[in-house]
Enzyme design. Structure first.
Site, PDB file in Angstrom:
ATOM      1  N   GLU A 258       8.199   3.037 -22.939  1.00  0.00           N
ATOM      2  CA  GLU A 258       6.933   3.076 -22.193  1.00  0.00           C
ATOM      3  C   GLU A 258       6.537   1.645 -21.820  1.00  0.00           C
ATOM      4  O   GLU A 258       6.672   0.735 -22.613  1.00  0.00           O
ATOM      5  CB  GLU A 258       5.852   3.736 -23.071  1.00  0.00           C
TER       6      GLU A 258
ATOM      7  N   ARG B 277       0.168  -0.733 -19.802  1.00  0.00           N
ATOM      8  CA  ARG B 277      -0.618  -1.841 -20.360  1.00  0.00           C
ATOM      9  C   ARG B 277      -1.919  -1.284 -20.893  1.00  0.00           C
ATOM     10  O   ARG B 277      -2.554  -0.443 -20.230  1.00  0.00           O
ATOM     11  CB  ARG B 277      -0.941  -2.865 -19.267  1.00  0.00           C
ATOM     12  N   GLU B 278      -2.333  -1.729 -22.074  1.00  0.00           N
ATOM     13  CA  GLU B 278      -3.656  -1.317 -22.565  1.00  0.00           C
ATOM     14  C   GLU B 278      -4.706  -1.816 -21.589  1.00  0.00           C
ATOM     15  O   GLU B 278      -4.580  -2.893 -21.020  1.00  0.00           O
ATOM     16  CB  GLU B 278      -3.894  -1.885 -23.966  1.00  0.00           C
TER      17      GLU B 278
ATOM     18  N   CYS C 221       2.030  -5.606 -28.986  1.00  0.00           N
ATOM     19  CA  CYS C 221       3.448  -5.482 -28.599  1.00  0.00           C
ATOM     20  C   CYS C 221       4.227  -6.797 -28.590  1.00  0.00           C
ATOM     21  O   CYS C 221       5.268  -6.892 -29.241  1.00  0.00           O
ATOM     22  CB  CYS C 221       3.545  -4.821 -27.218  1.00  0.00           C
TER      23      CYS C 221
ATOM     24  N   LYS D 139       5.430  -8.522 -32.017  1.00  0.00           N
ATOM     25  CA  LYS D 139       6.426  -7.772 -32.802  1.00  0.00           C
ATOM     26  C   LYS D 139       7.722  -7.578 -32.007  1.00  0.00           C
ATOM     27  O   LYS D 139       8.805  -7.574 -32.585  1.00  0.00           O
ATOM     28  CB  LYS D 139       5.849  -6.436 -33.282  1.00  0.00           C
TER      29      LYS D 139
HETATM   30  N1  LIG Z   1       0.035  -0.133 -27.064  1.00  0.00           N
HETATM   31  C1  LIG Z   1       0.783  -0.439 -26.016  1.00  0.00           C
HETATM   32  O1  LIG Z   1       0.333  -1.089 -25.053  1.00  0.00           O
HETATM   33  C2  LIG Z   1       2.221   0.000 -25.975  1.00  0.00           C
HETATM   34  C3  LIG Z   1       2.914  -0.038 -24.760  1.00  0.00           C
HETATM   35  C4  LIG Z   1       4.236   0.385 -24.726  1.00  0.00           C
HETATM   36  C5  LIG Z   1       4.879   0.797 -25.890  1.00  0.00           C
HETATM   37  N2  LIG Z   1       4.193   0.790 -27.069  1.00  0.00           N
HETATM   38  C6  LIG Z   1       4.896   1.271 -28.273  1.00  0.00           C
HETATM   39  O2  LIG Z   1       4.495   2.617 -28.515  1.00  0.00           O
HETATM   40  C7  LIG Z   1       4.431   2.871 -29.916  1.00  0.00           C
HETATM   41  C8  LIG Z   1       3.039   3.365 -30.302  1.00  0.00           C
HETATM   42  O3  LIG Z   1       2.124   2.322 -29.998  1.00  0.00           O
HETATM   43  P1  LIG Z   1       0.551   2.585 -29.901  1.00  0.00           P
HETATM   44  O4  LIG Z   1      -0.074   1.315 -29.453  1.00  0.00           O
HETATM   45  O5  LIG Z   1       0.286   3.850 -29.155  1.00  0.00           O
HETATM   46  O6  LIG Z   1       0.215   2.802 -31.448  1.00  0.00           O
HETATM   47  P2  LIG Z   1      -1.182   3.287 -32.058  1.00  0.00           P
HETATM   48  O7  LIG Z   1      -1.266   2.617 -33.378  1.00  0.00           O
HETATM   49  O8  LIG Z   1      -2.277   3.114 -31.063  1.00  0.00           O
HETATM   50  O9  LIG Z   1      -0.977   4.846 -32.265  1.00  0.00           O
HETATM   51  C9  LIG Z   1      -0.057   5.415 -33.137  1.00  0.00           C
HETATM   52  C10 LIG Z   1      -0.573   6.774 -33.603  1.00  0.00           C
HETATM   53  O10 LIG Z   1       0.439   7.399 -34.382  1.00  0.00           O
HETATM   54  C11 LIG Z   1      -0.186   8.049 -35.463  1.00  0.00           C
HETATM   55  N3  LIG Z   1       0.793   8.291 -36.527  1.00  0.00           N
HETATM   56  C12 LIG Z   1       1.236   7.428 -37.473  1.00  0.00           C
HETATM   57  N4  LIG Z   1       2.139   8.041 -38.266  1.00  0.00           N
HETATM   58  C13 LIG Z   1       2.282   9.306 -37.797  1.00  0.00           C
HETATM   59  C14 LIG Z   1       3.065  10.425 -38.209  1.00  0.00           C
HETATM   60  N5  LIG Z   1       3.886  10.353 -39.244  1.00  0.00           N
HETATM   61  N6  LIG Z   1       2.910  11.583 -37.509  1.00  0.00           N
HETATM   62  C15 LIG Z   1       2.065  11.674 -36.466  1.00  0.00           C
HETATM   63  N7  LIG Z   1       1.309  10.637 -36.029  1.00  0.00           N
HETATM   64  C16 LIG Z   1       1.412   9.469 -36.693  1.00  0.00           C
HETATM   65  C17 LIG Z   1      -1.308   7.119 -35.856  1.00  0.00           C
HETATM   66  O11 LIG Z   1      -2.293   7.775 -36.637  1.00  0.00           O
HETATM   67  C18 LIG Z   1      -1.815   6.681 -34.483  1.00  0.00           C
HETATM   68  O12 LIG Z   1      -2.815   7.560 -34.010  1.00  0.00           O
HETATM   69  C19 LIG Z   1       4.853   1.563 -30.595  1.00  0.00           C
HETATM   70  O13 LIG Z   1       6.241   1.598 -30.835  1.00  0.00           O
HETATM   71  C20 LIG Z   1       4.560   0.517 -29.533  1.00  0.00           C
HETATM   72  O14 LIG Z   1       5.337  -0.627 -29.670  1.00  0.00           O
HETATM   73  C21 LIG Z   1       2.878   0.418 -27.131  1.00  0.00           C
END
Ligand SMILES: NC(=O)c1ccc[n+]([C@@H]2O[C@H](COP(=O)([O-])OP(=O)(O)OC[C@H]3O[C@@H](n4cnc5c(N)ncnc54)[C@H](O)[C@@H]3O)[C@@H](O)[C@H]2O)c1
Length: 441
Positions: free
Chosen positions: A150, A153-154, A259, A262
């Site tokens: 994905e 962008r936030e 992001c 890490k």
């Molecule tokens: N935030 C961004 O801008 C972005 C963009 C692209 C990719 N990513 C990637 O996407 C992934 C998720 O990032 P995010 O920012 O959405 O994380 P986040 O922390 O906002 O959300 C993760 C969610 O997963 C839930 N969770 C944790 N363990 C779980 C389980 N065992 N079963 C079900 N749900 C569970 C958490 O409670 C949380 O609600 C990461 O790998 C990140 O690197 C993030």
């Protein structure tokens, strides 16, 4: 269009956006999370992250019966999804590697429950080899694993999801990869269909490139400071070159967020494990660490007039604490990293951020007293430090701020303010890579 039954595991920035957007495209989506309170709030249509348009899409999806929320991945899988997206955290683990324990625990949880022919899609950012490892853990010949990183962008997650620059899908089973790509067909984006390792690497290579661009521009801004050149003109002149582009050319207090830190670390570890010394990325990270320290040195010089002056008990007003404007996300915020260094140097910090309230709880906020009011935050401050590029800072009453601070100094680590406006209000404005104004006669 085929309507697919889709499960989305994890309802954070990526998962909730994915679920709500896929429902808006007509699919039947069931989202799961481990956080029971969050699931209850989402079921009532309450979205607690700041993302334009997301709450509306969630409400529409629920009303149309296309979007539901359940507790735990196993409950979502009992609805027999054809496709299951993993959108769970992959934080920085020991030694900088990506910690895949949550991904693996979800796989373990659903392994025996997944219906035949289901496609497991990894949307979390994961190292090369994770799709293969997931296949091994699943040990299900009737279930395919596909990587679909994905790039949203936030702060503009919904827009980015629905208007992607590209879709990347990789897997060893062509038909499964094509089934996943077809979910996005309506969006009309260029699609890269590839193998899983390549898809996994696209995400890291893209994020590391963006981090490198930012470290580069921060280094050029430092050179501008030393040579008396103007970084805004330099980057404008660079950015018109189509091979470079204007995006990601703004200097700042260092890059951060959930992001880039890490992902750069994980890429470095990935390279190390492949016996490749990826010096560019190491230098990118080191430049970033130094940039945060450099912001402290700028503040020290501005406030004390000396390179080695003491910041002990100096009251500083921090404008902006989130990792960038337009989000409430504080994870790995460069503003908080600079705040921690200022606090270590003994300064007393009062912060103001449009996305935060006085009672916002976050472990990294312990060094800052948060105020709901910028004028209150600035009261008796020895300098105002702009750390996040919230546009609303430009329209504050800088005259009024000048009257309430102790020293009218603003260190603008985002080059956000119009220096002329700040100076007319009586502030000494200090930016990054900006020549000092010519003395007036
Ligand atoms: N935030 C961004 O801008 C972005 C963009 C692209 C990719 N990513 C990637 O996407 C992934 C998720 O990032 P995010 O920012 O959405 O994380 P986040 O922390 O906002 O959300 C993760 C969610 O997963 C839930 N969770 C944790 N363990 C779980 C389980 N065992 N079963 C079900 N749900 C569970 C958490 O409670 C949380 O609600 C990461 O790998 C990140 O690197 C993030």
């Amino acid at each position: 269009m085929f309507v697919r039954r889709i499960a989305v595991i994890g309802t954070g920035y990526v998962g909730l956006t994915t679920g709500a957007c896929l429902a808006s495209l007509g699919h039947d989506v069931i989202c799961a999370d481990v956080d029971a309170d969050k699931v209850a709030r989402l079921t009532r249509g309450e979205v607690d992250i700041l993302e334009p348009g997301l709450a509306d899409l969630v409400a529409e999806g629920i009303a149309a019966g296309r979007l539901t929320f359940v507790l735990g991945a196993a409950s979502a899988v009992r609805h027999e999804p054809e496709v299951m997206f993993l959108c769970v955290p992959t934080p920085m683990g020991v030694g900088g590697v990506a910690d895949l324990s949550i991904v693996e625990s979800v796989i373990e949880e659903v392994r025996e429950l997944l219906p035949a022919d289901c496609v497991v899609v990894n949307k979390s950012t994961v190292p090369v080899g994770t799709a293969d490892r997931t296949e091994e853990l699943l040990d299900r010949a009737d279930v395919a694993v596909v990587s679909n990183p994905e790039f949203l962008r936030e702060g503009s997650a919904v827009y980015d999801f629905l208007n992607p620059d590209r879709i990347v899908v990789g897997g060893s089973k062509q038909d499964a990869a094509e089934r996943v790509a077809a979910l996005y067909a309506k969006l009309g984006a260029p699609t890269v269909l590839t193998d899983a390792p390549s898809a996994e690497l696209v995400k890291y290579a893209a994020n590391c490139f963006l981090a490198m661009k930012l470290s580069y521009v921060n280094a050029v801004a430092e050179l501008c400071d030393r040579l008396g050149a103007n970084i805004t003109d330099v980057t404008e002149g660079m950015g018109y070159d189509k091979r470079i582009g204007q995006a990601f050319l703004q200097p700042g207090p260092g890059w951060g967020g959930s992001c880039l830190p890490k992902d750069t670390s994980a890429m470095l570890q990935l390279a190390d494990a492949a016996d490749f010394e990826f010096r560019l990325i190491r230098a990118t990270i080191e430049t970033n660490t130094r940039q945060r320290q450099r912001m402290v040195e700028k503040v020290r010089l501005a406030v004390t007039g000396k390179r080695n002056g003491s910041l002990s008990r100096r009251r500083l007003a921090l404008f902006g604490l989130t990792f960038k404007a337009g989000t409430d996300d504080l994870r790995d915020s460069p503003a908080l990293a600079v705040a921690a260094l200022l606090r270590q140097a003994g300064a007393d910090l009062v912060g103001y951020d449009p996305a935060l309230r006085q009672d916002t709880q976050h472990p990294d906020l312990s060094s800052v007293t948060v105020s709901d009011d910028p004028y209150q935050a600035a009261k008796d401050a020895e300098a105002v430090i702009v750390l996040t590029e919230w546009p609303e800072f430009r329209s504050l009453d800088w005259q009024r701020l000048a009257e309430s601070v102790r020293n009218p100094i603003v260190v603008d680590t985002r080059n956000l303010l119009d220096p002329a406006v700040a100076r007319r209000a009586g502030f000494e404005w200090i930016g990054l890579g900006k020549p000092l104004p010519a003395p007036t006669a």
